[in-house]
Design an enzyme around this catalytic site. Structure first.
Site, PDB file in Angstrom:
ATOM      1  N   CYS A 231       0.868  -1.184   0.000  1.00 14.75           N
ATOM      2  CA  CYS A 231       0.000   0.000   0.000  1.00 14.75           C
ATOM      3  C   CYS A 231       0.901   1.229   0.000  1.00 14.75           C
ATOM      4  O   CYS A 231       1.717   1.413   0.912  1.00 14.75           O
ATOM      5  CB  CYS A 231      -0.907  -0.004   1.232  1.00 14.75           C
ATOM      6  SG  CYS A 231      -1.761   1.564   1.494  1.00 14.75           S
TER       7      CYS A 231
ATOM      8  N   CYS B 103       0.677   3.409   3.142  1.00 16.06           N
ATOM      9  CA  CYS B 103       1.367   2.792   4.287  1.00 16.06           C
ATOM     10  C   CYS B 103       2.880   2.965   4.138  1.00 16.06           C
ATOM     11  O   CYS B 103       3.579   3.202   5.132  1.00 16.06           O
ATOM     12  CB  CYS B 103       0.997   1.318   4.417  1.00 16.06           C
ATOM     13  SG  CYS B 103      -0.637   1.052   5.159  1.00 16.06           S
TER      14      CYS B 103
ATOM     15  N   HIS C  79      -4.495   1.423   8.531  1.00 14.85           N
ATOM     16  CA  HIS C  79      -4.918   1.055   7.176  1.00 14.85           C
ATOM     17  C   HIS C  79      -6.383   0.629   7.192  1.00 14.85           C
ATOM     18  O   HIS C  79      -6.731  -0.440   7.687  1.00 14.85           O
ATOM     19  CB  HIS C  79      -4.054  -0.069   6.593  1.00 14.85           C
ATOM     20  CG  HIS C  79      -4.461  -0.400   5.177  1.00 14.85           C
ATOM     21  ND1 HIS C  79      -3.843   0.146   4.074  1.00 14.85           N
ATOM     22  CD2 HIS C  79      -5.455  -1.177   4.708  1.00 14.85           C
ATOM     23  CE1 HIS C  79      -4.440  -0.288   2.986  1.00 14.85           C
ATOM     24  NE2 HIS C  79      -5.432  -1.112   3.338  1.00 14.85           N
TER      25      HIS C  79
ATOM     26  N   ASN D  95     -12.944   9.596  -2.039  1.00 21.28           N
ATOM     27  CA  ASN D  95     -13.456   8.670  -3.049  1.00 21.28           C
ATOM     28  C   ASN D  95     -13.656   7.304  -2.408  1.00 21.28           C
ATOM     29  O   ASN D  95     -12.782   6.820  -1.680  1.00 21.28           O
ATOM     30  CB  ASN D  95     -12.468   8.563  -4.215  1.00 21.28           C
ATOM     31  CG  ASN D  95     -12.448   9.831  -5.058  1.00 21.28           C
ATOM     32  OD1 ASN D  95     -13.485  10.431  -5.300  1.00 21.28           O
ATOM     33  ND2 ASN D  95     -11.265  10.235  -5.484  1.00 21.28           N
TER      34      ASN D  95
ATOM     35  N   GLY E 104     -13.760   6.352  -8.596  1.00 21.78           N
ATOM     36  CA  GLY E 104     -12.400   6.415  -9.127  1.00 21.78           C
ATOM     37  C   GLY E 104     -11.330   6.280  -8.063  1.00 21.78           C
ATOM     38  O   GLY E 104     -10.204   6.753  -8.242  1.00 21.78           O
TER      39      GLY E 104
ATOM     40  N   HIS F  43      -6.548   2.975   0.522  1.00 21.87           N
ATOM     41  CA  HIS F  43      -6.259   3.357   1.911  1.00 21.87           C
ATOM     42  C   HIS F  43      -7.019   4.663   2.130  1.00 21.87           C
ATOM     43  O   HIS F  43      -6.751   5.655   1.435  1.00 21.87           O
ATOM     44  CB  HIS F  43      -4.743   3.515   2.104  1.00 21.87           C
ATOM     45  CG  HIS F  43      -4.311   3.861   3.504  1.00 21.87           C
ATOM     46  ND1 HIS F  43      -3.227   3.239   4.125  1.00 21.87           N
ATOM     47  CD2 HIS F  43      -4.771   4.773   4.388  1.00 21.87           C
ATOM     48  CE1 HIS F  43      -3.069   3.750   5.337  1.00 21.87           C
ATOM     49  NE2 HIS F  43      -3.994   4.688   5.518  1.00 21.87           N
TER      50      HIS F  43
ATOM     51  N   HIS G 167      -8.571   8.095   2.599  1.00 22.56           N
ATOM     52  CA  HIS G 167      -7.927   9.414   2.593  1.00 22.56           C
ATOM     53  C   HIS G 167      -8.937  10.457   2.144  1.00 22.56           C
ATOM     54  O   HIS G 167      -9.902  10.147   1.441  1.00 22.56           O
ATOM     55  CB  HIS G 167      -6.703   9.443   1.674  1.00 22.56           C
ATOM     56  CG  HIS G 167      -6.992   9.030   0.255  1.00 22.56           C
ATOM     57  ND1 HIS G 167      -7.105   7.718  -0.120  1.00 22.56           N
ATOM     58  CD2 HIS G 167      -7.204   9.762  -0.863  1.00 22.56           C
ATOM     59  CE1 HIS G 167      -7.369   7.651  -1.416  1.00 22.56           C
ATOM     60  NE2 HIS G 167      -7.444   8.882  -1.901  1.00 22.56           N
TER      61      HIS G 167
ATOM     62  N   HIS H  41      -9.077  14.222   0.142  1.00 17.98           N
ATOM     63  CA  HIS H  41      -8.395  15.210  -0.678  1.00 17.98           C
ATOM     64  C   HIS H  41      -8.828  16.586  -0.172  1.00 17.98           C
ATOM     65  O   HIS H  41     -10.034  16.866  -0.117  1.00 17.98           O
ATOM     66  CB  HIS H  41      -8.814  15.106  -2.138  1.00 17.98           C
ATOM     67  CG  HIS H  41      -8.504  13.789  -2.798  1.00 17.98           C
ATOM     68  ND1 HIS H  41      -7.493  13.654  -3.728  1.00 17.98           N
ATOM     69  CD2 HIS H  41      -9.061  12.563  -2.667  1.00 17.98           C
ATOM     70  CE1 HIS H  41      -7.461  12.394  -4.151  1.00 17.98           C
ATOM     71  NE2 HIS H  41      -8.397  11.705  -3.525  1.00 17.98           N
TER      72      HIS H  41
HETATM   73  P1  AMP Z   1      -7.873   8.392  -5.056  1.00 20.31           P
HETATM   74  O1  AMP Z   1      -8.178   8.402  -6.533  1.00 20.31           O
HETATM   75  O2  AMP Z   1      -8.932   9.084  -4.243  1.00 20.31           O
HETATM   76  O3  AMP Z   1      -7.540   7.011  -4.567  1.00 20.31           O
HETATM   77  O4  AMP Z   1      -6.606   9.321  -4.890  1.00 20.31           O
HETATM   78  C1  AMP Z   1      -5.309   8.853  -4.788  1.00 20.31           C
HETATM   79  C2  AMP Z   1      -4.403  10.054  -4.891  1.00 20.31           C
HETATM   80  O5  AMP Z   1      -3.112   9.675  -4.433  1.00 20.31           O
HETATM   81  C3  AMP Z   1      -4.243  10.613  -6.301  1.00 20.31           C
HETATM   82  O6  AMP Z   1      -4.670  11.974  -6.330  1.00 20.31           O
HETATM   83  C4  AMP Z   1      -2.741  10.495  -6.554  1.00 20.31           C
HETATM   84  O7  AMP Z   1      -2.209  11.571  -7.298  1.00 20.31           O
HETATM   85  C5  AMP Z   1      -2.165  10.421  -5.143  1.00 20.31           C
HETATM   86  N1  AMP Z   1      -0.885   9.729  -5.007  1.00 20.31           N
HETATM   87  C6  AMP Z   1      -0.548   8.518  -5.490  1.00 20.31           C
HETATM   88  N2  AMP Z   1       0.714   8.207  -5.150  1.00 20.31           N
HETATM   89  C7  AMP Z   1       1.184   9.246  -4.424  1.00 20.31           C
HETATM   90  C8  AMP Z   1       2.423   9.531  -3.791  1.00 20.31           C
HETATM   91  N3  AMP Z   1       3.458   8.662  -3.834  1.00 20.31           N
HETATM   92  N4  AMP Z   1       2.565  10.721  -3.138  1.00 20.31           N
HETATM   93  C9  AMP Z   1       1.547  11.596  -3.107  1.00 20.31           C
HETATM   94  N5  AMP Z   1       0.351  11.382  -3.688  1.00 20.31           N
HETATM   95  C10 AMP Z   1       0.164  10.238  -4.341  1.00 20.31           C
HETATM   96 ZN    ZN Z   2      -2.316   1.458   3.667  1.00 24.92          ZN
END
Ligand code: AMP
Ligand code: ZN
Length: 112
Positions: A3, A6, A45, A86, A92, A97, A99, A101
């Site tokens: 992940c 993580c 997680h 999301n 999408g 994990h 989160h 935005h």
């Molecule tokens: P979601 O589509 O809601 O799962 O959003 C996942 C977000 O994680 C996307 O906006 C990606 O640009 C962001 N993301 C993926 N990998 C990384 C990373 N290594 N560092 C920072 N953001 C990331």
């Molecule tokens: Zn995780």
């Protein structure tokens, strides 16, 4: 566990960390969709909000309320911002994990 969030939490992958405590971390999104795009992530997680339960209610509240502090820190508390999570494939969700935005720093237009 494979992940990416993580791995950021465990410092196996670098991120631009804006805030961290025992329960959560906030870092810049690597692919920002606006001038300010921060991810608020619990250290525990949990796959998405769909998997969160009453047992996680304090944690969920903490993350949502932390957005206010981070918005203030980034000076977008007055101009406004959007907080989005999301859940699952139709939304999408890419990283499995939980989160949020935190998006702002410019006029965002309609949500969809
Ligand atoms: P979601 O589509 O809601 O799962 O959003 C996942 C977000 O994680 C996307 O906006 C990606 O640009 C962001 N993301 C993926 N990998 C990384 C990373 N290594 N560092 C920072 N953001 C990331
Ligand atoms: Zn995780």
């Amino acid at each position: 566990m494979d992940c990416i969030f993580c791995k950021i939490i465990n410092k196996e992958i670098k991120a631009d960390i804006l805030y961290e405590d025992n329960d959560m971390i906030a870092f810049s999104d690597i692919n920002p969709i606006a001038k300010i795009h921060v991810l608020l992530v619990p250290k525990k997680h949990i796959t998405s909000l769909a998997q969160a339960t009453e047992a996680n209610s304090d944690l969920v509240a903490k993350l949502v309320l932390a957005s206010k502090k981070i918005a203030r820190k980034l000076n977008i508390d007055k101009s406004g911002y959007r907080l989005v999570t999301n859940v699952g494939s139709d939304a999408g969700q890419v990283v499995q994990h939980l989160h949020w935005h935190l998006i702002g720093g410019e006029s965002l237009g309609p949500i969809a």
